[in-house]
Motif scaffolding. Structure first.
Motif: not given
Length: 187
Positions: A63-71, A97-100
């Motif tokens: 999303e324009p205001r979201m960063v997702a980090v999948q560890v 879970g493993q998603l930030l």
């Protein structure tokens, strides 16, 4: 007409190096929008050594205001979360879970002005680097003329070409700065 002894391609390559450094500096400046390059400078203590976030996780912008980090490794989630919290980017990861998930907060007007000043500083550093390369080119042309390797006319032509190259690179810096200012000012 290229002047013998003066390598314009080398001067251009060096000036473009200053532009690429500027581009890197600008990508680190946080704007109101999410960008996966925001996390490039963050390192994580992983497996006994410091590693960039993108080497232990997938960074995306859903999303324009979201960063997702999948560890990738479940055991690394807390280390990645800690590294992001301590990065001074003002981001608070939400662990799932493993998603930030990293919601990007709005920038206030004061912070926008500070970021624009920083952008101006980066642009000025790039211009100074380009001018240093220009000076090297001019000095080379003068030295070739003094040594008798080229004529006075060829020296003038070489100086004009170096100046044209410098002017075009400085104009590119100004365009990049203008784009970055608009990006930062965008609400």
């Amino acid at each position: 007409m290229p002047v013998e002894g003066l390598d314009l391609d080398d001067l251009k390559r060096r000036m473009q190096g200053a532009l690429s450094v500027l581009k890197t500096d600008f990508s680190g400046l946080r704007t109101g929008r999410a960008s996966s390059s925001m996390l490039d400078a963050i390192t994580v203590d992983a497996y006994g050594q410091q590693m960039p976030v993108n080497q232990v996780a997938t960074v995306s912008v859903p999303e324009p205001r979201m960063v997702a980090v999948q560890v990738w490794d479940r055991g690394m989630v807390s280390a990645v979360e800690k590294a992001i919290r301590e990065s001074n980017l003002g981001l608070n990861p939400v662990v799932d879970g493993q998603l930030l998930r990293l919601p990007i907060p709005e920038l206030n007007q004061e912070r926008r002005q500070e970021l624009i000043k920083v952008a101006h500083k980066y642009a000025e550093q790039a211009k100074v680097a380009i001018r240093h390369v220009r000076r090297d080119g001019m000095d080379t042309a003068k030295k070739l003329e003094k040594d008798g390797d080229i004529s006075q006319d060829d020296s003038r032509v070489a100086s004009d070409e170096v100046q044209k190259l410098t002017d075009s690179m400085i104009a590119e810096v100004d365009v990049m700065l203008e784009k970055k200012q608009q990006e930062i000012s965008q609400v």
